[in-house]
Design an enzyme around this catalytic site. Structure first.
Site, short mmCIF file in Angstrom:
data_model
loop_
_atom_site.label_atom_id
_atom_site.label_comp_id
_atom_site.label_asym_id
_atom_site.label_seq_id
_atom_site.Cartn_x
_atom_site.Cartn_y
_atom_site.Cartn_z
N HIS A 95 -30.98 -45.49 -12.20
CA HIS A 95 -31.02 -45.08 -13.44
C HIS A 95 -30.74 -46.50 -13.93
O HIS A 95 -29.82 -47.19 -14.43
CB HIS A 95 -30.53 -43.86 -13.92
CG HIS A 95 -30.94 -42.58 -13.47
ND1 HIS A 95 -30.03 -41.63 -14.10
CD2 HIS A 95 -32.32 -42.48 -13.63
CE1 HIS A 95 -30.89 -40.98 -13.45
NE2 HIS A 95 -32.38 -41.44 -13.73
N GLU A 135 -21.18 -39.10 -10.67
CA GLU A 135 -21.08 -40.08 -11.88
C GLU A 135 -20.11 -40.95 -12.08
O GLU A 135 -19.07 -39.80 -12.15
CB GLU A 135 -21.40 -39.31 -12.66
CG GLU A 135 -22.30 -38.16 -12.79
CD GLU A 135 -24.08 -38.49 -13.20
OE1 GLU A 135 -23.54 -39.67 -14.06
OE2 GLU A 135 -24.74 -38.27 -12.70
N HIS A 193 -24.05 -43.03 -9.82
CA HIS A 193 -24.98 -42.91 -12.18
C HIS A 193 -24.04 -43.29 -12.36
O HIS A 193 -23.03 -43.44 -12.38
CB HIS A 193 -25.58 -41.90 -11.40
CG HIS A 193 -26.60 -41.55 -10.86
ND1 HIS A 193 -28.18 -40.94 -11.45
CD2 HIS A 193 -26.98 -41.13 -9.98
CE1 HIS A 193 -28.87 -40.70 -11.15
NE2 HIS A 193 -28.64 -41.04 -9.75
N GLU A 234 -27.80 -47.85 -15.67
CA GLU A 234 -26.17 -46.31 -15.66
C GLU A 234 -25.78 -47.67 -14.81
O GLU A 234 -26.14 -48.07 -13.48
CB GLU A 234 -26.44 -45.45 -15.39
CG GLU A 234 -26.99 -44.93 -16.17
CD GLU A 234 -26.99 -42.56 -15.45
OE1 GLU A 234 -27.11 -42.27 -14.20
OE2 GLU A 234 -27.86 -42.19 -16.04
N GLU A 255 2.42 -5.48 10.22
CA GLU A 255 1.61 -4.11 11.24
C GLU A 255 2.27 -3.51 11.41
O GLU A 255 2.85 -3.70 12.55
CB GLU A 255 0.59 -3.79 11.28
CG GLU A 255 -0.62 -4.69 10.34
CD GLU A 255 -1.04 -4.35 8.94
OE1 GLU A 255 -0.90 -2.96 9.05
OE2 GLU A 255 -1.71 -4.78 8.14
N GLU A 300 2.07 3.33 2.69
CA GLU A 300 2.34 2.54 4.43
C GLU A 300 3.93 2.79 4.08
O GLU A 300 4.94 1.74 4.07
CB GLU A 300 1.59 1.53 4.29
CG GLU A 300 -0.17 1.94 4.58
CD GLU A 300 -0.69 0.10 4.82
OE1 GLU A 300 0.23 -0.80 4.67
OE2 GLU A 300 -1.83 0.20 4.91
N HIS A 306 0.67 -0.94 0.08
CA HIS A 306 0.22 -0.15 0.04
C HIS A 306 0.94 1.04 -0.06
O HIS A 306 2.14 1.34 0.62
CB HIS A 306 -0.70 0.02 1.55
CG HIS A 306 -1.66 -1.54 1.08
ND1 HIS A 306 -2.85 -1.71 2.45
CD2 HIS A 306 -2.61 -1.84 0.00
CE1 HIS A 306 -3.28 -2.63 2.05
NE2 HIS A 306 -3.42 -2.71 0.76
N HIS A 365 3.72 -3.47 6.27
CA HIS A 365 2.32 -3.02 6.21
C HIS A 365 2.61 -2.18 7.39
O HIS A 365 3.27 -1.89 8.27
CB HIS A 365 0.71 -3.22 6.45
CG HIS A 365 0.56 -4.23 4.74
ND1 HIS A 365 -0.22 -3.49 3.91
CD2 HIS A 365 0.86 -4.88 4.33
CE1 HIS A 365 -0.63 -4.92 2.64
NE2 HIS A 365 -0.08 -5.77 3.57
#
Length: 1409
Positions: free
Chosen positions: A521, A721, A631, A524, A306, A102, A99, A217
């Site tokens: 399903h 899946e 699945h 599958e 800081e 700073e 910054h 900082h």
């Protein structure tokens, strides 16, 4: 003589001693401190060049890139024999002045560079550091910001020069963030749209592989360590721990303990930090911070320091800062030599680059360099360490002991051996190495046995084979298996479930339940075969002594359902890659669309199929904790939700437990051999980063099983899946088993993560169906029959509450560890009203005992009595003005009657809807609670009334009296036959569906009250739901307010919420938009009107949440807005970035007040005739900061004259549209709403940007930079005016598109009708009159048909006023309106915006993505 001899010896001894004093003390060179000044950029370039020239063996200067304005980002490397690379020498860096304003860190780097060079060879400590460490010092990452900063400025000035770079961007918010939903590891994400300084530093860090770093900082004094950001999205006050949290605390403390001011922790009040250190996110959350990036994307451990309360102190103070930080800086560099260091090599001694160093129990890796080197910082202790390298087998972990008080890292050499070509070892099983390819299904030509699983098992099992397989397993392993059927399919096939656990057949208290469901399903099939293989594997490994499997089955009840859709399977065929043949059940219903859905009924789930009913009953009968639905057809781990409110694919919709679901999905994907690669299937283009996706973001579906499990049971379920090929050949099954086996096991083990335990009564009885909730997560689980519960959670700190109707709730703070779970038992005491009232409600027994519903007159009497009891703070207003004639209210504040202009005004209302009756009683209870607490001197409540005025306004709906008269007991789904006040108010305001039988007196009184009082916020105590409703305007702000309430209330387990359609949400939006009054509606109970005995239950569940919400008055910022001469600027407005609702100065003293949650905010203050001022605020919990604002005058603006463009913060990642909103007479329109829509949307429902015009009619609308060069649709709206739309072409060369003009016609009423309706009616009447006149004319048959007409031609001068193109400009600046003044041929696209009529508009090609 003796005396002389002794004296001589003493003198000689003293001389010798003085010569033996270490030269490091006597000759330390700090001559550079003689001149105290800041080093500007040009001086820095020259200084570094001189240091390199005069000390070529110690110093090397280089640049990692350039700033926006072309300044070099200079680094000085200091090391012995600096021009050569030295194996085994770790790299350290300090980066300062990120910054620009700073500045202390910048000068400390300059001083440190001089100090190291000047004292090398003189000071032993310095010499050792320079000989053994590559020290890289960067004085300024933001040289442009520094050059524009001002010495002596202690605070950043908004978004102005200094803090940010030359593009106005905060560099410490510009790095990739780990919790960014769109994060990716590709270069487009990592480096695209970032600042040049950021990109330069990222490439430097990722290329060099530093070991340790400090980021310097200013603005306070503290050492802040990762993580800086929170997964939850909160702004602060919650630790975000990295895997190396303890190590980071140690590193931060090393620096802080050597800096006496920092270690105190309270140098810059009001902030206090224990021992001078803090977790970054616990202080305040930073998205896109540099220290997190270092840790997550490189080997580097970085801590932020800081260094000063004042950001840019006077240069005279620099020597003091050097003395405070010198030892701390050196001590921190020395930490580079702690932990473990070494090399990774192969059998031939060749170095292995990019190998990962794994420390067991710490899920964070470091990588080896090009030379195979590594450094791994560790605290003292014993560790098991190994290496992971692609193509190599990992060596057996080496046990290493890291000693205390290290000065050198422990050396370690790791040797990896090349993996046999074509084979991968997965613990006890060897299978062929798989090459990812979607060109064709994989084929294994030679089937073979996998250890413990014969080749015969790797085949497809139809129903009869599957049944036989399961029965054989159950017969062979009766002590650890049990086969049962949970129901039958449409065609009568059994829905088999195999339990695999020790002591099967019953729920054992404390033992969690897990399930896998496959073949939902029918076509599958991969999951079906994997579960059969998994069942056999578990049984065989358990009996053969596999400790991992024995632990799993001894402590987990595992349920495996190989086929939920056996009928569909029988119709499917081998080799089906992507068809839907066999997908549905025998009724042709998709079972994964057949479950009840949170967003309502669909044609697919109106009737539950036999298979669906069976699974639902099974899931509700057993307290499942975790499950997965297997699945096929893709390769991804899919987590809830599968649907979203709009049912629009691509819109992510996350569950409250998103963090847990994300972890679960990663667990499976990361452990799977290929899923984590995210490769697409050959038939579908979709890619899934890291192999996971949110269901709704992929595609929406209603009636899915995973959402139903989460919403209706304790079970958390994801959908897996497992492969692109739905029904692959049997020869591929060994490969699928190899890919999934470890992932299947690892996922089961996740059932033991989080919190578990029992809920007991005070006499030791088990409490079934008790609710266990977690603060901040709106999802509860319930205890099983024996009082046991499991709550999956990711590692972190939580407040967990156990509650049950009839018992007092108990809350415990729980820390979930990085691995495993934590056991927490709750003991609930029977509900004791007097005890609870004394503990939480200041013994206001009327709130908790003999509760009942009060009539309107009784309620007013109770509120009036509060004035009598507490005259210093309460005033009951009934008919003292027109405003309170029909809407009586109780006003409560400290020193009632004294000036209130500087206080926050909060209205608390009830019975907005008469059916929401319990809110009326909560209002009365809360008024008693506040008044009693204040009278007892309770600090929180006293502070509240000192900062706020509470207006209690009950009984808005007169229909309540009828409802109360007919009340006979609990009425949870109460629906009055008459229109309720909330609905009639909405219709009155919007002028829709007005009833001719109503005069809307009460509605008008309510609106007049809003206009007169101008409440800062209004709190509606509602019921019929436990959700919080708030206006869409400034949604982000109100979401945080709502979360504060939800986090502090106790969920109620007695009632079930049901969604009912209403105008409630629309009403809140209208009240906020038209009257600038935000209304937040708290849903107190799912039951609209509980029984009278349950009023106390509702009060106990909500008191803390309501209080926390109201206490927001104690957090925020306030002050006076003044001119340069000290006078009030009464028409000033304050707009907080990201929030649409402005805060207005008060009418007398120009006081402003903004209640904001803790965090950092940017705000803009504007007023007519004054320069806009940008500010940055840091809001702290429980503190109302005082900040007066001084505005500077501009040139007086004359209506109809020249208007200056609206000042704005110029963000390079944003494009802007600016212009004017005027009425037809060119008078500026204030608060006209501007909305921008992308072209191609079917309905104008989702504006991409909105804003409002100021008092001068000026507006600026900001859009993402991706809209540059594109065409958008703009709409201008204002009450009382006809809306207008324009197509606007966004400037493609600059980020400003200026001079867009909207002129709105007044929508005046004519003869009681809107102008549009009047025009239509007048047109019809006109046509009728013309037709009648024509008919009459045709009927005339008499008289002379010839007519005499007198024509006199007008003189040319007389007709000129009707023919001249007079140019009567109102606005002198060129705001072009193409319907009135088309652009000239000299106008360029950059200078003006071409606005065209819709009838002439044609889409611009290639503008829509």
């Amino acid at each position: 003589m003796v005396t002389c001899s002794n004296t001589f010896v003493l003198v000689l001894f003293s001389v010798l001693i003085s010569e033996c004093v270490p030269r490091s003390i006597e000759e330390e060179d700090e001559s550079f401190l003689s001149v105290s000044k800041y080093t500007k950029y040009d001086d820095l370039v020259k200084l570094f060049a001189d240091l390199e020239k005069t000390h070529p063996d110690l110093a090397k200067v280089y640049s990692i890139g350039k700033s926006v304005e072309g300044r070099e980002l200079l680094v000085i490397q200091i090391s012995e024999d600096v021009k050569k690379a030295h194996a085994g020498r770790p790299a350290f860096k300090y980066v300062a002045n990120m910054h620009g304003d700073e500045a202390v860190g910048r000068e400390l780097m300059v001083s440190l560079a001089k100090y190291l060079i000047l004292n090398y060879g003189k000071n032993d400590r310095v010499t050792k550091l320079v000989n053994n460490t590559e020290i890289h010092l960067m004085p300024s990452l933001n040289p442009d910001g520094f050059e524009s900063s001002v010495e002596g400025s202690c605070d950043s000035i908004g978004n102005g020069p200094g803090r940010h770079n030359a593009h106005g961007v905060d560099l410490n918010r510009d790095f990739p963030d780990q919790f960014d939903r769109h994060r990716s590891e590709d270069e487009a994400y990592l480096f695209g749209h970032r600042q040049p300084e950021t990109v330069a530093l990222m490439k430097w860090v990722m290329g060099k592989q530093f070991v340790l770093s400090g980021n310097l900082h200013g603005g306070t004094v503290v050492a802040s360590y990762p993580y800086d950001d929170l997964r939850s999205g909160k702004d602060c006050c919650e630790e975000s721990q990295s895997p190396d949290d303890a190590l980071f605390k140690h590193l931060a403390l090393v620096y802080a303990s050597k800096n006496e001011v920092m270690h105190q922790g309270d140098t810059c009040p009001p902030e206090k930090f224990k021992d001078g250190i803090t977790n970054g996110a616990d202080w305040y959350s930073v998205k896109g911070g540099m220290q997190d990036f270092n840790y997550l994307h490189s080997n580097c451990f970085e801590v932020t320091f800081e260094l000063s309360c004042c950001k840019y102190p006077a240069a005279a103070e620099l020597p003091r800062f050097w003395r405070l930080n010198k030892d701390a800086m050196l001590s921190f560099i020395e930490q580079t030599h702690t932990g473990v260091k070494g090399f990774v090599v192969d059998e031939d001694g060749e170095p292995i680059k990019n190998a990962f160093i794994k420390v067991e129990g710490v899920p964070h890796f470091v990588k080896t360099t090009e030379l195979g080197e590594f450094w791994r910082l560790l605290l003292p202790g014993q560790y098991n360490i190994t290496a992971l390298a692609q193509g190599f087998e990992s060596p057996t972990p080496t046990t290493v002991t890291v000693p205390s008080n290290q000065t050198e890292a422990v050396p370690l050499k790791l040797v990896v051996r090349r993996r046999a070509v074509g084979r991968v070892k997965l613990q006890n099983i060897e299978v062929p190495e798989v090459v990812i390819s979607e060109e064709k299904p994989e084929q294994n030509q030679h089937r073979r046995d996998v250890p413990n699983l014969p080749a015969a098992d790797f085949t497809h099992h139809d129903y009869l084979k599957m049944e036989s397989f399961l029965k054989d397993l159950a017969a062979l392993y009766p002590k650890i298996t049990k086969l049962s059927s949970i129901g039958k399919s449409v065609e009568g096939r059994e829905l088999y479930v195999l339990e695999v656990t020790r002591d099967p057949g019953r729920h054992i208290p404390g033992k969690p339940e897990f399930k896998y469901v496959a073949n939902m399903h029918g076509n599958e099939v991969i999951g079906r075969e994997l579960l059969l293989l998994l069942a056999k594997y578990l049984c065989q490994e358990y009996t053969s002594g596999n400790e991992r499997i024995q632990k799993m089955l001894n402590n987990t009840r595992i349920h495996l359902m190989p086929s939920m859709n056996p009928d569909g399977y029988e119709k499917s065929t081998v080799g089906d890659y992507k068809s839907t043949h066999g997908r549905e059940n025998a009724h042709n219903v998709d079972l994964n669309r057949n479950f009840p859905d949170q967003f309502g009924e669909t044609p697919d789930n109106q009737v539950a199929e036999p298979e669906t009913r069976a699974v639902m009953n099974w899931s509700l009968s057993i307290p499942f904790v975790l499950s997965a639905n297997l699945h096929g057809g893709s390769l991804v781990a899919n987590y809830p939700y599968d649907g979203n409110p709009a049912m629009h694919s691509g819109d992510e919709y996350l569950a409250p437990d998103h963090d847990v679901f994300l972890h679960l999905a990663h667990t499976y994907s990361d452990t799977h051999m290929k899923m984590h690669l995210g490769q697409p299937c050959r038939s579908y283009p979709e890619r899934f980063p890291e192999g996971i996706t949110n269901g709704a973001k992929w595609y929406v579906l209603a009636g899915g099983m995973q959402d139903w499990n989460y919403l209706h049971t304790n079970d958390m379920e994801i959908t897996l899946e497992l492969g692109c090929f739905k029904f692959p050949p049997a020869s591929d099954l060994p490969t699928y088993w190899a890919d999934n086996r470890e992932a299947l096991l690892a996922y089961i083990e996740e059932v033991h993560k989080g919190v578990h335990g029992f809920v007991h009564s005070h006499i030791g009885g088990n409490l079934a169906n008790a609710t266990v909730s977690v603060s901040g997560i709106r999802h509860t689980v319930r205890t099983a029959r024996d009082g046991d519960y499991w709550r999956l959670l990711v590692p972190g700190r939580y407040n967990v509450t156990a509650s049950k109707h009839g018992y007092e709730s108990v809350t415990e703070e729980v820390v979930v560890p990085e691995s495993g779970s934590v056991s927490v038992n709750f003991t609930l005491m029977p509900d004791d009203p007097q005890h609870w009232s004394s503990a939480y409600d200041f013994r206001v027994l009327d709130n908790i005992m003999h509760t009942r519903y009060h009539s309107t007159l009784e309620l007013y009497a109770e509120l009036a009595e509060l004035e009598n009891k507490f005259p210093a703070i309460a005033e009951f207003r009934s008919g003292d003005s027109l405003l309170t004639a029909s809407l009586h209210q109780l006003k409560m504040t400290d020193k009632v009657g004294s000036p209130e202009e500087t206080k926050l005004h909060m209205a608390i209302i009830s019975n907005l809807y008469a059916s929401h009756a319990v809110g009326q009683e909560m209002l009365l209870n809360f008024a008693r609670h506040i008044a009693t607490a204040y009278s007892l001197g309770e600090p929180r409540h006293k502070s509240l009334l000192e900062n706020a005025v509470l207006h209690f306004i009950p009984n808005l709906d007169p229909l309540y009296e009828k409802i109360l008269h007919g009340f006979s007991g609990e009425q949870c789904q109460l629906s009055p036959l008459e229109e309720e006040f909330g609905d009639s108010l909405y219709h009155y305001i919007t002028k829709t569906n007005l009833s001719p039988l109503t005069n809307y007196t009460r509605e008008k009184a309510f609106v007049d009250l809003l206009k007169a009082e101008k409440y800062d916020i209004m709190l509606d105590l509602s019921s019929g739901t436990e959700d919080v409703a708030y206006p869409d305007l400034s949604r982000r702000l109100f979401e945080q307010f709502a979360q504060k309430y939800q986090d502090n209330r106790t969920p109620m387990d007695k009632y079930e919420c049901r969604s009912t359609p209403s105008n409630h949400g629309n009403l809140l939006d209208v009240l906020c938009e038209r009257y600038n009054t935000p209304v937040v509606s708290l849903g107190l109970s799912c039951c609209k009107m509980p029984s009278e005995s349950d009023i106390a239950y509702v009060w106990k569940s909500n008191l803390r949440g309501i209080m926390k919400f109201v206490e927001l008055a104690n957090t925020g910022i306030q002050g006076y807005i003044k001119s340069e001469d000290g006078g009030p600027v009464r028409d000033a407005t304050v707009v907080v970035n990201g929030f649409s609702r402005p805060y207005r100065a008060s009418r007398n003293a120009a006081h402003y007040r903004a209640s904001l949650p803790p965090g950092e905010y940017q705000a803009v203050v504007s007023a007519k005739g004054y320069v806009d001022q940008a500010l940055t605020w840091r809001i702290i919990e429980g503190e109302v900061k005082q900040r007066d604002i001084i505005l500077h005058r501009t040139n007086t603006e004359i209506p109809g004259g020249t208007y200056d463009d609206k000042d704005l913060y110029n963000d390079p990642n944003t494009v802007y549209i600016s212009g004017l909103a005027l009425d037809h007479n060119s008078v500026p329109l204030n608060t006209a709403k501007l909305l921008v829509y992308p072209l191609g949307t079917k309905k104008l429902v989702d504006p991409v940007a909105t804003n409002a015009s100021d008092a001068n009619g000026r507006f600026v609308v900001s859009l993402p930079v991706t809209y540059m060069g594109r065409e958008v649709l703009m709409t201008a709206e204002k009450d009382g005016y006809i809306s207008r739309q324009r197509h606007v072409m966004i400037n493609k060369n600059e980020n400003m598109t200026p001079k867009v003009l909207f002129k709105l016609e007044s929508d005046d009423k004519v003869l009681g009708m809107s102008r549009l309706v009047f025009v239509m009616v007048a047109g019809v009447v006109g046509v009728a009159l013309v037709t009648l006149a024509a008919w009459c004319f045709s009927c005339r048959r008499t008289g002379d048909p010839r007519r005499d007409y007198m024509f006199t031609q007008l003189a040319s001068d007389e007709k000129r006023p009707f023919t001249d193109d007079g140019k009567y400009e109102i606005v002198s600046k060129p705001y072009y309106d193409v319907e009135e003044l088309p652009p000239s041929e000299t106008d360029s696209e950059e200078e003006i915006v071409l606005l065209r009529n819709d009838r002439d508009w044609k889409p611009v090609e290639n503008l829509i993505d």
